[in-house]
Design a protein around this motif. Structure first.
Motif: not given
Length: 273
Positions: A24-52
């Protein structure tokens, strides 16, 4: 696949533990329109780290650990701006699609407004497959098209005008599906989206319909699949939204209450990059 959401059921798979808060945190991140993983990592979500991380290692030749890379993204804003951006992925296309005239389009806001004003429309959809920007994305969109459908309109209204305006269903078209790791997340977050949008337009959740194109199991997920097939599924939990945010932009993970989730233990498996 079809999931009935009318009784509050939340299709979080039970044959292995699914970390539904992360989904759900990932969905909420999508809804913000953001594209940088920084806010995800700050929210302890690491599922997008592999690509960058993969991009950084190839570009610099530095064999940096994932932990060090993530901590640098969080602590160093300039480093995050350079190495943490994924390109114009989901959130950018959903909230800030740029047309040939340079005008931005907020597809999510448009869908919600149409659901409020003209719920019988056949144009209540958004998608992320922007052909002109695919080569700039860290990962081409997998779940591509989201189309909403309103039914039983005004049947839920009482004599004083209270109650629901109808049922809201969602059809998701997914071109590529990692059935071992990705699909459990996708289904949970898409069901959460139905709940959020339904609440915003004064409807009740109806059905989530999911269609997959290239649905695949990676070879390094074979043991995961065998374990899952050996387990008997249990009933889905229930989802309840604890408050009514002012807009689709105002939801927080604390707004989601999931009860009666009784999964089997988690199963670890690597992400395919």
């Amino acid at each position: 696949m079809r999931f009935d959401l009318t009784d509050g059921s939340f299709p979080v798979y039970t044959t292995k533990r699914v970390y539904w808060k992360t989904a759900i945190k990932e969905m909420l991140w999508f809804l913000t329109g953001q594209t940088n993983i920084r806010s995800l990592l700050e929210d302890n979500v690491r599922i997008w780290t592999d690509w960058p991380l993969d991009k950084y290692r190839k570009a610099t030749g530095e064999n940096i650990s994932q932990e060090e890379f993530e901590s640098t993204i969080i602590s160093d804003e300039a480093f995050a701006a350079k190495w943490g951006d994924l390109g114009p992925v989901y959130g950018k296309q959903w909230r800030r699609w740029v047309d040939t005239h340079g005008i931005e389009h907020d597809q999510i806001a448009n869908v919600i407004q149409t659901l409020k004003s003209n719920p019988t429309s056949r144009r209540m959809l958004f998608h992320a497959w922007n052909v002109g920007e695919l080569d700039q994305m860290a990962l081409s969109p997998c779940h591509m098209t989201y189309q909403f459908y309103a039914s039983k309109l005004d049947e839920g209204r009482d004599a004083l005008g209270g109650g629901s305006r109808g049922e809201l269903s969602l059809l998701v078209g997914q071109r590529s599906c990692d059935v071992g790791l990705g699909n459990p997340f996708n289904i949970a977050q898409q069901a959460a989206l139905v709940h959020m949008v339904a609440q915003q337009v004064d409807m009740t959740p109806g059905e989530l319909v999911w269609v997959g194109g290239d649905v695949h199991l990676y070879l390094n997920h074979i043991d995961l699949a065998r374990t899952i097939l050996s387990r008997e599924p249990r009933p889905f939990p229930k989802l309840r939204l604890l408050r009514h945010p002012a807009s689709i932009d105002d939801y927080r993970i604390e707004d989601f209450e999931v009860t009666d989730y009784d999964p089997y233990p988690p199963i670890e498996a690597p992400v395919a990059v």
